[in-house]
Design an enzyme around this catalytic site. Structure first.
Site, PDB file in Angstrom:
ATOM      1  N   HIS A   1      36.762  67.221  39.815  1.00 30.44           N
ATOM      2  CA  HIS A   1      37.171  65.824  39.944  1.00 30.44           C
ATOM      3  C   HIS A   1      38.685  65.684  40.032  1.00 30.44           C
ATOM      4  CE1 HIS A   1      33.134  64.168  38.200  1.00 30.44           C
ATOM      5  NE2 HIS A   1      33.072  64.420  39.501  1.00 30.44           N
TER       6      HIS A   1
ATOM      7  N   HIS B   1      28.680  66.027  50.092  1.00 25.76           N
ATOM      8  CA  HIS B   1      29.915  66.764  49.847  1.00 25.76           C
ATOM      9  C   HIS B   1      30.173  67.832  50.904  1.00 25.76           C
ATOM     10  CE1 HIS B   1      30.958  65.103  45.899  1.00 25.76           C
ATOM     11  NE2 HIS B   1      29.669  65.152  45.606  1.00 25.76           N
TER      12      HIS B   1
END
Length: 419
Positions: free
Chosen positions: A257, A392
């Site tokens: 992240h 992703h």
């Protein structure tokens, strides 16, 4: 090939200047698109097992459906045959069997019709709707209108400048939680909505989210990204200590992240420069700092290649699995920083990460990518089961060849097929 805001910064030796690399990215993207078509179900899209099959008891998943709509919309914008019907199928599912017709909004799916309504899912529904609008998919504008209304009426906190986390199915019982993960994906949502609707409100919201989480929260923690807070913004250091492999809210911090916030922060800067010619001066250095701490704390932190899942407050490894999405987001962050700065360090990391993905994560027998592997590269399922959806991995194959702004769907629309 280069970013519109920095057209001369790619080094002559950059992989992106080579047609073979661009062709490789394109081939990987097509492979992922083909594999993921098996996730289609009558009422949406569901999870695939390691062999790329739906289990006999599979049910549609709202998050997967939204992410597939977005990904196939990007493919449709590039002229990939078969992509548009996938988008329109998903749009009808999100407007029909996956939508709460009584209270509005979306829960996880038909298997949990009275479950909580999550900002994480909401961000993907709105992103999917915005992308579907770009290809003119049937009823996409209706889905976008509904998604915007739900965001405005329930999730956006104007006072805090962030998204509220979750509610019961009837919009009661707001959760006593503020999360970095859902707001990270909401930043992407806001950037896309700003481009598609031409409403500057969404760009302002993206900046407010990044200001809170990146400049203030991460900035005060050495550019690591604390994930979990209560509604009064008290940091919950022990949150999910007993669930370290939680798929969305694990204990500690997630280096993946850090790097994902890094490239979103660059995109906010680029969007502001594109729209107004001005952006806060901290956006670039904060993005660079997040990338550096992500690599420092996540990459080979246990002596093995790849970027691990989580670390504790002393920056020590907690969960050593290498999730596919972490590597994908790290590659995207590296190339976006290269496009923004021209620094060769980011080219080195871009190559290193893709070398790892190619040699460790791409499943050349079963298809797609392994969802996660252990430190030794052996596939595992401690965090995630089966094969991942497109989101992703597919975005990591097209983001390198697109500018930082506008958002991916609008960039493909404005620049044509990126390869």
């Amino acid at each position: 090939m280069t970013d519109l805001l920095s057209p001369f910064l790619l080094p002559e030796t950059s992989w992106l200047r080579h047609s073979a690399h661009r062709s490789w990215l394109e081939a990987q993207g097509r492979r992922l698109l083909d594999f993921s078509k098996a996730a289609k179900m009558p009422d949406g899209f569901g999870p695939l097992d390691d062999e790329g099959r739906l289990s006999p008891d599979a049910t549609p998943d709202s998050t997967i459906t939204a992410r597939m709509v977005h990904a196939y919309a990007l493919a449709a914008l590039q002229g990939v045959p078969g992509a548009r019907p996938m988008v329109e199928h998903g749009v009808q599912a999100l407007l029909g069997p996956l939508r709460d017709t009584e209270h509005g909004g979306w829960t996880a799916g038909p298997s949990d019709p009275r479950g909580r309504k999550q900002a994480y899912l909401q961000a993907f529904v709105a992103l999917a709707a915005s992308s579907a609008v770009l290809i003119g998919a049937k009823d996409a504008r209706e889905l976008l209108k509904e998604a915007i209304a739900i965001t405005n009426d329930h999730f956006w906190s104007e006072e805090e400048g962030v998204m509220r986390e979750s509610f019961a199915f009837d919009w009661s019982d707001e959760e006593n939680y503020r999360g970095a993960n859902s707001n990270m994906h909401s930043t992407e949502m806001c950037l896309a909505l700003a481009d598609v609707t031409r409403d500057r409100t969404w760009l302002n919201r993206a900046l407010r989210i990044v200001t809170r989480f990146v400049h203030e929260n991460a900035g005060s923690h050495g550019f690591t990204m604390p994930e979990h807070f209560d509604r009064h913004w008290n940091l919950l250091r022990d949150y999910h200590r007993d669930q370290p492999t939680h798929a969305l809210r694990p204990f500690g911090m997630t280096p993946g992240h850090f790097v994902e916030w890094s490239h979103l922060t660059l995109k906010v800067e680029a969007a502001l420069l594109r729209a107004t010619g001005e952006a806060p001066g901290w956006l670039l250095p904060d993005a660079q700092a997040l990338f550096e701490t992500g690599i420092e704390t996540g990459w080979a932190a246990d002596g093995k290649p790849g970027m691990l899942y989580t670390i504790d407050w002393e920056r020590r490894p907690v969960v050593d699995r290498r999730a596919h999405w972490v590597q994908a987001e790290a590659a995207t962050a590296a190339i976006n920083l290269l496009k923004r700065t021209g620094h060769g360090r980011y080219e080195k990391w871009y190559r290193t990460i893709w070398d790892y993905i190619d040699n460790t994560l791409i499943d050349r027998e079963g298809g797609s990518w392994f969802n996660e592997v252990g430190p030794d590269g052996t596939p595992s399922e401690e965090i995630y089961a089966g094969k991942a959806d497109l989101y992703h991995a597919y975005q990591s194959t097209i983001a390198p060849v697109l500018p930082l702004s506008p958002s991916l769907g609008t960039a493909v629309l404005e620049t044509g097929a990126p390869f």
